[in-house]
Design a protein around this motif. Structure first.
Motif, mmCIF file in Angstrom:
data_model
loop_
_atom_site.group_PDB
_atom_site.id
_atom_site.type_symbol
_atom_site.label_atom_id
_atom_site.label_comp_id
_atom_site.label_asym_id
_atom_site.label_seq_id
_atom_site.Cartn_x
_atom_site.Cartn_y
_atom_site.Cartn_z
ATOM 1 N N GLN A 167 0.842 -1.187 0.000
ATOM 2 C CA GLN A 167 0.000 0.000 0.000
ATOM 3 C C GLN A 167 0.883 1.245 0.000
ATOM 4 O O GLN A 167 1.934 1.246 0.659
ATOM 5 C CB GLN A 167 -0.884 0.013 1.250
ATOM 6 C CG GLN A 167 -1.763 -1.209 1.380
ATOM 7 C CD GLN A 167 -2.478 -1.261 2.720
ATOM 8 O OE1 GLN A 167 -2.659 -0.249 3.399
ATOM 9 N NE2 GLN A 167 -2.888 -2.449 3.115
ATOM 10 N N PRO A 168 0.484 2.311 -0.698
ATOM 11 C CA PRO A 168 1.311 3.517 -0.709
ATOM 12 C C PRO A 168 1.387 4.203 0.656
ATOM 13 O O PRO A 168 2.221 5.072 0.865
ATOM 14 C CB PRO A 168 0.642 4.409 -1.751
ATOM 15 C CG PRO A 168 -0.751 3.912 -1.862
ATOM 16 C CD PRO A 168 -0.704 2.453 -1.533
ATOM 17 N N SER A 169 0.553 3.771 1.592
ATOM 18 C CA SER A 169 0.589 4.335 2.943
ATOM 19 C C SER A 169 1.750 3.781 3.765
ATOM 20 O O SER A 169 1.947 4.179 4.907
ATOM 21 C CB SER A 169 -0.731 4.027 3.663
ATOM 22 O OG SER A 169 -0.916 2.623 3.741
ATOM 23 N N GLY A 170 2.531 2.840 3.179
ATOM 24 C CA GLY A 170 3.685 2.294 3.866
ATOM 25 C C GLY A 170 3.415 0.974 4.562
ATOM 26 O O GLY A 170 4.242 0.503 5.339
ATOM 27 N N VAL A 171 2.274 0.358 4.284
ATOM 28 C CA VAL A 171 1.911 -0.922 4.890
ATOM 29 C C VAL A 171 2.074 -2.029 3.850
ATOM 30 O O VAL A 171 1.672 -1.864 2.695
ATOM 31 C CB VAL A 171 0.450 -0.902 5.400
ATOM 32 C CG1 VAL A 171 0.041 -2.259 5.971
ATOM 33 C CG2 VAL A 171 0.256 0.199 6.439
ATOM 34 N N THR A 172 2.676 -3.143 4.262
ATOM 35 C CA THR A 172 2.739 -4.337 3.422
ATOM 36 C C THR A 172 2.117 -5.483 4.208
ATOM 37 O O THR A 172 2.139 -5.493 5.443
ATOM 38 C CB THR A 172 4.178 -4.717 3.026
ATOM 39 O OG1 THR A 172 4.928 -5.004 4.206
ATOM 40 C CG2 THR A 172 4.845 -3.600 2.234
ATOM 41 N N GLU A 173 1.547 -6.432 3.460
ATOM 42 C CA GLU A 173 0.927 -7.589 4.106
ATOM 43 C C GLU A 173 1.392 -8.868 3.429
ATOM 44 O O GLU A 173 1.523 -8.914 2.211
ATOM 45 C CB GLU A 173 -0.596 -7.557 3.966
ATOM 46 C CG GLU A 173 -1.306 -6.442 4.661
ATOM 47 C CD GLU A 173 -2.791 -6.441 4.325
ATOM 48 O OE1 GLU A 173 -3.418 -7.540 4.281
ATOM 49 O OE2 GLU A 173 -3.322 -5.352 4.083
#
Length: 167
Positions: free
Chosen positions: A84-90
């Motif tokens: 995610q461009p918000s800095g979150v990866t899953e």
């Protein structure tokens, strides 16, 4: 177009572009309405690409986006890698199964990565369900997300969207 990889056959009903609307809530924000577009594609390898974009339903302003891959590993097991461009990866693990009315995918986070400036997210659960495949109408893709974030340690319902496949 490349032939669908045999491991991805259970994911075939997802392929294409889906659009619709939904609602979101979380204890730290006001409830909101959004429009969503989810696109699934493939190149013949054992994964399906996924891109998602949401907009504010009232203003049309962009809200969120994410991109990743559903990796089919056989026997109904799937893995999701997502950024995610918000800095979150899953990294999520789960299952895909055919239902009497369509398809159900359940995923739970194995690892959530954060950049130094990202908001805290510690757990994620996702469900994608296609319902209505046996009717004359277009089937519906229901996309739901739960998360534990910003100081909340338990999974709380955050998003629910209902989308239809675009021609």
């Amino acid at each position: 177009m490349a032939e669908l990889h045999p491991h991805c056959v259970p994911l075939a009903p997802l392929l294409g572009t889906w659009q619709g609307g939904g609602t979101g809530q979380y204890p730290t924000i006001d409830e909101f309405a959004y429009t969503e577009e989810l696109t699934f594609g493939h190149v013949g390898k054992p994964f399906v690409s996924m891109t998602q974009r949401t907009r504010n339903a009232a203003t049309g302003e962009p809200l969120h986006s994410e991109a990743g891959y559903l990796r089919a590993v056989g026997d109904g097991q799937i893995e999701l890698t997502l950024a995610q461009p918000s800095g979150v990866t899953e990294i999520c693990l789960g299952r895909v199964r055919t239902t009497s009315d369509g398809l159900a995918i359940e995923l739970a986070s194995k690892h959530v990565g954060l950049t130094p400036t990202a908001k805290e997210v510690t757990l994620v659960r996702r469900e994608l369900s296609i319902v209505g495949t046996g009717t004359a109408d277009n089937p519906t893709l229901i996309s739901e997300l739960w998360m534990a974030a910003v100081g909340r340690n338990e999974l709380l319902h955050h998003l629910r969207g209902e989308l239809t496949k675009q021609a």
